[in-house]
Design a protein around this motif. Structure first.
Motif: not given
Length: 608
Positions: A595-608
């Motif tokens: 929501a506040i554009n804090a990190y690049p998209e690749e963060l959200y695939s870590i650990g999945t």
């Protein structure tokens, strides 16, 4: 040397830190003062150089190279400016050699001893211990403690003027019996400042006059209802220069170069925070998170407070943060699944290699999670210390009968806070400014409307000492070159169920465009508003929520633009909660970070 502020066109300033010496050049360009260049070099207070001026000269040499101007001749700084050579004034701050380390003593722990600690902290000291008549320790334990710690100086207080003298005299006898040797310099007596009951002065002189370098100043608490900290703070500064600085390698030489007395670095940061609060008529909180300590500064209702959390830092003290915060509290900020063993290894790795910086995205997120906890814990300590005077009888109304915290209430009111400023590597050097904004919001939980900012390259100390000489120049450079405005946080206080309406709002931009929307409980939103722009806010909280005008009441306000923008934070306050279920926690954290554009998209695939 006294220079009229209007005649100052160039300022050379250094900050001698424990590891790095930073030099900056400020010049008058047209009608305003601006930062021109910055240089740095390793601090040289320890072997092999053992001369602090070597590091200063190296940092100034870098300023010479970058600016194409000459500031040094025969290893001396040229002042005042002659043509295009030298600077009009040279000023410096220092925390090299461990900074200023003090012990304070007072009769009653929650009253005079606490006032003494406030005076020492406000002067830029690290308070090693607080000794009081009622602290539960036996006399021989207190004597052993004083001998063991070997402070740079001791501040002794106790008793209101005209009150009993026996307790404060007993404390003086303890200090005399301990006969402590100072940390730096063998051939001189330990400085002791007496700031207690004036009726006890002659007895204090008899007890400590020959064993210590005794100075007497006005009482810290002349009457129960009033603190008088300024005389003690000024004396601490003087003694810091005369005794502590004079014993550190090369400082005598440095002291002969500067045009105003050297200030302890934290004391100088406090000065710039006070100057902002005074000139802008604001309530301000500032924080400086370092490798070993975290300093918090605040000005509320024109009262300045500073605390040092000596065990909360991002490198040397990182294990302490982890231990004090607990695994659960650190993990609640990590938006992916992680094994506990891996987590503990990362903490230990940072502790034994304190100068390393994160190389991978997950390392960065993990380090910022620990930073949030260090900041949160330091702020809790600050709120407990920044209180009204304890032991004072207040006039009470019938409504107060149900409130048993009538004295010693914290002065920190987050709904009244106007500006939150962050400093220190983890905040100033965050790869995205949105990350710095998120760290400040998560750690401090601002309420209502709050401006967020970070110090760009940590020059608040130099500007603090400059504010004592030329407040206009200090504020112009602070505003234009030092402060990076992140934007404005809008946060309603209240509690509801996830997804329920929380805040209706209208943002009117400078060009007349209007954005109207509703935020739901548990949600964050981001709207652009550029640096230098202002937008009008019309905020309508739902019943049970408060944005500063009262529960359910409309508030009009102004948002100040920044590199992040306007952040609407409807995640609730009092309490603020992150889901405890690991899967829900990861989902919610990722939602807020996106929501506040804090990190690049690749963060959200870590650990999945």
């Amino acid at each position: 040397m006294h220079v009229e502020p209007e005649k100052i066109n160039s300022i050379l300033a250094t900050d001698c830190g424990s590891t790095t010496t930073k030099a900056i050049l400020i010049e008058k360009r047209g009608e305003e003062y601006r930062l021109i260049v910055r240089g740095e070099a390793p601090t040289t207070v320890e072997a092999p150089a053992e001369d602090v001026t070597k590091g200063v000269l190296n940092a100034v040499t870098e300023v010479e190279e970058l600016s194409g101007r000459k500031f040094l001749k025969d290893n001396l700084i040229i002042t005042p400016q002659q043509g295009n050579i030298g600077a009009d004034i040279y000023i410096s701050t220092s925390s090299a050699g461990g900074g200023l380390q003090m012990m304070v003593a007072g009769v009653v722990k929650s009253m005079t001893a606490e006032s003494a600690a406030r005076a020492a902290l406000g002067a830029g000291a690290i308070v090693m211990d607080v000794i009081a008549s009622n602290d539960g320790r036996l006399p021989h334990e207190e004597i052993e403690r004083i001998r063991h710690l070997r402070p740079d100086m001791i501040l002794l207080s106790g008793g209101i003027d005209g009150g009993t003298t026996s307790h404060v005299v007993e404390l003086a006898e303890l200090i005399g019996a301990a006969n402590p040797r100072p940390r730096l310099g063998i051939g001189y007596n330990l400085p002791v400042i007496y700031a207690g009951n004036k009726d006890a002065r002659s007895t204090i002189v008899e007890t400590l006059g020959k064993k210590t370098a005794l100075d007497i100043v006005d009482n810290l608490r002349p009457v129960l209802e009033r603190e008088n900290l300024l005389p003690a703070r000024e004396k601490i500064h003087d003694l810091f220069m005369e005794h502590v600085m004079a014993q550190a390698p090369g400082y005598n030489k440095l002291m002969s170069w500067v045009d105003v007395p050297i200030m302890p670095t934290p004391g100088a940061v406090g000065e710039i925070i006070k100057t902002i609060a005074e000139l802008e008529e604001m309530q301000v909180v500032g924080v400086d998170i370092g490798g070993a300590t975290t300093d918090v500064f605040s000005v509320f209702s024109k009262i300045f407070n500073r605390t040092v959390s000596a065990n909360l830092g991002m490198s040397y003290s990182i294990s302490n943060v982890f231990a004090e915060a607990s695994l659960e509290n650190v993990m609640r900020w990590v938006p992916f699944h992680m094994e506990e063993k891996d987590l503990r290894n990362r903490v230990k790795n940072k502790m034994i290699r304190p100068t390393t910086i994160p190389q991978m995205l997950e390392e960065l997120v993990f380090e910022q999670a620990i930073a949030k906890e260090a900041l949160r814990l330091a702020f809790i300590q600050h709120k407990e210390f920044a209180v009204g005077l304890k032991g004072v009888q207040k006039q009470r109304t019938i409504s107060d009968a149900f409130d048993q915290t009538s004295s010693g209430e914290t002065l920190v009111d987050m709904m009244e806070l106007d500006l939150l400023v962050g400093s220190g590597g983890v905040l100033s050097h965050a790869p995205r400014r949105n990350q710095a904004a998120m760290m400040l919001i998560d750690a401090f939980l601002p309420e209502g409307i709050t401006i967020l900012a970070v110090d760009s390259i940590f020059m608040m100390p130099q500007l603090g000492v400059l504010s004592k000489v030329h407040s206009k120049a200090a504020m112009e450079v602070f505003d234009k070159d030092c402060l990076i405005r992140l934007g404005t946080c809008v946060a309603p206080v209240g509690k509801s169920k996830p997804g329920k309406d929380c805040l209706h709002y209208k943002i009117t931009y400078p060009d007349g465009k209007v954005k109207e929307d509703t935020a739901h409980y548990g949600e964050m939103k981001l709207y652009p508003l550029e640096v230098g722009q202002r937008a009008q806010l019309h905020l309508e909280p739902v019943r049970g929520f408060n944005v500063g005008a009262g529960k359910g009441k409309v508030r009009e306000g102004t948002a100040i633009g920044g590199v992040v923008g306007i952040i609407i934070d409807c995640r609730g306050r009092q309490p603020f909660e992150v889901p405890t279920d690991p899967h829900k926690r990861v989902e919610k954290l990722q939602e807020w970070m996106k929501a506040i554009n804090a990190y690049p998209e690749e963060l959200y695939s870590i650990g999945t």
